[in-house]
Each structure stands twice: as structure tokens, then as C-alpha cells.
Design an enzyme around this catalytic site. Structure first.
Site, PDB file in Angstrom:
ATOM      1  N   ASN A 175     -10.634  -1.083   0.574  1.00 53.93           N
ATOM      2  CA  ASN A 175      -9.286  -0.840   0.949  1.00 53.93           C
ATOM      3  C   ASN A 175      -8.644  -1.316  -0.672  1.00 53.93           C
ATOM      4  OD1 ASN A 175      -6.437  -1.204   1.144  1.00 53.93           O
ATOM      5  ND2 ASN A 175      -6.646  -1.969   3.219  1.00 53.93           N
ATOM      6  N   CYS A 227       0.764  -1.341   0.105  1.00 51.19           N
ATOM      7  CA  CYS A 227      -0.151  -0.019  -0.234  1.00 51.19           C
ATOM      8  C   CYS A 227       0.731   1.545   0.021  1.00 51.19           C
ATOM      9  CB  CYS A 227      -0.997  -0.186   1.234  1.00 51.19           C
ATOM     10  SG  CYS A 227      -2.015  -1.493   1.078  1.00 51.19           S
ATOM     11  N   HIS A 260      -3.595   6.478   2.269  1.00 50.93           N
ATOM     12  CA  HIS A 260      -4.089   5.067   1.911  1.00 50.93           C
ATOM     13  C   HIS A 260      -5.349   4.837   2.576  1.00 50.93           C
ATOM     14  CE1 HIS A 260      -4.344   1.009   1.452  1.00 50.93           C
ATOM     15  NE2 HIS A 260      -4.001   0.752   2.709  1.00 50.93           N
TER      16      HIS A 260
END
Lengths: 350, 75
Positions: free
Chosen positions: A297, A120, A267
Site C-alpha cells: 500500500n 489515499c 487504490h
């Protein structure tokens, strides 16, 4: 190295494409008791996610995002000198996916293509790499394609991960000229190798009859060795320690303060975590856009996806963005830059 | 400081602090699950500046055990 400075390079366009398929977390009653679903959804902040069809990969989503962006900006495709594909799930283990994207997008053979694999933090790293190339005299434009399809590697019977992850592909155009000064902070801690991991399918553990078996693991989660494992507690422990201080360190390096930043794009891990960072940094909520609720996500694609869905109308005039990505590796990256006159097409679906 | 710790745990677990004691085996609380763990970590960091690890939680049985780990590292 840790911190980088660039001059005269800018992000001139961002676009995103998500799958048409939707999975709602409220429908996960087979996995999470109905009495707990509402609390889970509220805590992680994810109502629904987009799930790619079996024949759609991250590179496909990126291809669509890139096509829309190139049409909107009407750039000469022959001027794209570098293509970077950032994903943890390439189309094939071999070859790298970026050359096939060069072919699909009609880019010239003079375009240098390579893949980057990070978690990420990947978008920040890919963007820093793009900025480095775009700083070279011979490089006019760099296309950064960042896409993830974690739905293909998360067990539907994993209570921790199934409600979190969604799929998306994005494209970012980086070019020479304008942009003022930009700063990046890039960090690593490989001692956390096992905190977010897919164990099998690489060199360490080849696929076998055993590795593909779904087995019950900790706390009743069921998955195979080819599906994602994440230690939520240890990951939170890690991010609590490094994320707020990396944001402050980059601001200090740039001689700026949080008050000078218009948007702080995190993120999109889960809302509980990013709310914690916002509180720790004393950052007003209006400065923190979220795409998490509708898209979950999306791993390394989450920052450019959030820019596309939440900041589309805001980046016509000059705004200062601070971006923070963190995750598997363990790895984390922070970027600070001015963005203006940024072309952002409407969100595409495929 | 133990009152502050109980108050922090009560906030994290959304429990009534008046029903909690340092001798409580906190993993037996009805409210104890993976989300509660993250809440506790956040509140302990905010209140005491200490980041709890999996090891801290695995090795602690009672609130007093957990408090011992927090207070020994608290600034």
C-alpha cells in the site's frame, strides 16, 4: 459540488520510482507468528514492499519519476505552468516541498507550485486540481508529483500497519488538448478524523518526550504518537459503504456503465478489500490491475504506480480508465477518463 | 434466517457450520482475529446487506447477539 466534468484536458504521461530497498513480509516473523504469516500475506495480498533509505524522501522519488518522464516526453520544461506535490510527508513541515521540486527539476519561476495533503484519495484530488488548472487558457501543462514514504511513519512493531505500507514516488503530466471528456467525483467525511491518524507533530499535539515514546497499544501493537494508527475495521466499514456506490454514481453521472470501462484502478489498500469491491461491482478480474503484491500500500501514490507497473503496454491505444482512491480524512475520490498515447517510462529505482 | 447467518459466519471464519451454535461466544473462537473480523464484515454485507461497525462487534458476545443486530437492519 461532488461531480466535475472536464473537456479537452488529458493525461499524457505517467511514471514512477520506487526505492531499491525491499522488505519481504515472510521475514516479519518477529512481529507475526510464523504459523500466521502465510495467511496474513494471502489475505492482504502483499508479498513485499519497497522501503526508502533514510536519506531518500517522497520528493526524491517523485523527482526521479518526473525526470524520467520529462526526458521521455521531451516536453519543454518552460511550458510547465503548474507543479502540484501531493504527499502526507513533505520534506519539512515548512516550507512546502513543491518549490524545491521546481528548483530541482529546472522549471521556470513562472511555474506555480503548491502542495496538497490528503490520504489515499490524494491522487484523484491532485489530478482533478490539475485538470481544473489545465482547463484555464493560460495553462499549458501541469505536473502532478504524488509520493509517499509511509515506512518512515509506521512502527515496525505494529502488526496491522507494518506489513501493509511501502514507498513510491510518481509523476503525471496533464496537458491541454485531446482527451475527450473526463469526470471526477470528490467527497469527504471528516467525522472519521480519528480512523487513520498520526496524532503528534502537528498543531494539536506538539512533539515532546512523551509523544516519542513507543508504547504498547491495542492488541499488542507498539508505536509512538508520531506513528500511524489505523482502525482497520472502521476503515473497512467506511469503504464498504462509499466506494462501490461512488464508482456507480460517477458512471451514472457520465452516462456510462462498468462495461464501458477498460480498467478499474483501485487504490491498493489490501487485496481483501479490493476483491470485495470487485465482487460487489460484478467487475471482471481482468479489468482490475494490482501492484499490491510487489509494492504494498503506497498510499496516495498507489494508483499512478499501478498504472506504471501494470498498464505500461496497454495505454498506447485509447483506453477508458476509472480510478478510485479512498482513505484518511475520511476522503474519497473517483475519476473516469480516456487515456491514449500515454508515455510511461520503465519503473525507476533509487 | 439463523441458518443462513450461521452459514455466513462459517464461511467467513472457515469453520464447519455443524459445530457452531447461536449461543457461541464468537470472540473465543480460535479463528477469531483481525482478519476474521474483516471476513465477517464482508460476508454479512454480501448476505444481508448490513455493514457491521466496531460498536456492533464490541457490544455482541454471542452469535445470537450479532444476529440480532444484523436482522434488525436487514432489508
Amino acid at each position: 459540488m461532488a461531480h466535475l466534468t472536464f473537456d479537452g484536458v488529458r493525461v499524457s504521461g505517467v511514471s514512477a520510482c520506487v526505492p531499491i530497498g525491499v522488505q519481504r513480509n515472510a521475514d516479519l516473523t518477529d512481529l507475526i507468528p510464523p504459523s500466521e504469516i502465510a495467511r496474513t500475506i494471502e489475505n492482504i495480498g502483499i508479498v513485499e514492499r519497497r522501503i526508502a533509505a533514510p536519506d531518500v524522501s517522497a520528493s526524491d522519488l517523485c523527482e526521479t519519476a518526473a525526470s524520467r518522464l520529462l526526458e521521455m516526453t521531451d516536453v519543454d520544461r518552460d511550458s510547465i505552468d503548474v507543479l502540484i506535490f501531493m504527499s502526507q510527508l513533505p520534506d519539512y513541515p515548512v516550507p512546502a516541498t513543491s518549490p524545491s521540486l521546481q528548483h530541482r527539476l529546472g522549471l521556470p519561476e513562472s511555474c506555480a507550485c503548491f502542495d496538497i495533503s490528503l490520504g489515499c484519495s490524494g491522487y484523484i484530488y491532485a489530478l482533478a486540481t490539475a485538470f481544473a488548472y489545465a482547463s484555464l487558457p493560460a495553462v499549458r501543462r501541469v505536473l502532478v508529483l504524488d509520493g509517499e514514504t509511509f515506512s518512515k511513519v509506521v512502527s515496525p512493531k505494529d502488526k496491522v500497519n507494518a506489513p501493509l505500507y511501502g514507498d513510491a514516488g510518481t509523476a503525471t503530466l496533464v496537458e491541454k488538448g485531446g482527451g475527450g471528456r473526463s469526470w471526477f467525483g470528490l467527497h469527504s467525511n471528516g467525522s472519521g478524523l480519528d480512523k487513520i491518524r498520526i496524532r503528534a507533530g502537528g498543531a494539536r499535539l506538539r512533539a515532546s518526550i512523551e509523544t516519542v515514546q513507543s508504547r504498547e497499544r491495542e492488541e499488542g501493537n507498539v508505536r509512538s504518537e508520531h506513528e500511524l494508527y489505523m482502525d482497520g475495521m472502521e476503515v473497512f466499514n467506511f469503504t464498504m459503504k462509499v466506494v462501490p456506490q461512488s464508482v456507480l454514481a460517477l458512471l451514472k453521472y457520465a452516462g456510462l456503465q462498468l462495461a464501458d470501462v477498460d480498467y478499474l484502478v483501485f487504490h491498493q489498500a489490501n487485496k481483501f478489500m479490493t476483491d470485495f469491491f470487485a465482487k460487489k461491482l460484478k467487475c471482471p478480474k481482468e479489468k482490475i490491475p494490482y501492484s499490491l503484491g510487489r509494492f504494498g500500500n503506497t498510499s496516495s501514490a498507489s494508483i499512478p504506480l499501478t498504472i506504471t507497473t501494470e498498464l505500461r503496454d496497454a495505454l498506447g491505444e485509447r483506453k477508458r480508465l476509472l480510478m478510485s482512491g479512498f482513505g484518511a480524512g475520511l476522503s474519497w475520490g473517483t475519476a473516469l477518463m480516456d487515456v491514449s498515447d500515454c508515455s510511461i517510462p520503465p519503473l525507476a529505482e533509487r | 434466517m439463523t441458518d443462513r447467518f450461521i452459514a455466513a459466519m462459517a464461511e467467513a471464519l472457515e469453520k464447519d457450520a455443524g459445530t457452531m451454535q447461536m449461543s457461541d461466544r464468537f470472540k473465543e473462537y480460535a479463528e477469531w482475529d483481525s482478519l476474521a473480523v474483516l471476513s465477517v464484515m464482508a460476508v454479512v454485507e454480501e448476505s444481508f446487506g448490513v455493514v457491521l461497525s466496531r460498536h456492533d462487534l464490541d457490544e455482541s458476545v454471542t452469535l445470537a447477539d450479532l444476529f440480532g443486530r444484523v436482522s434488525s437492519r436487514s432489508g
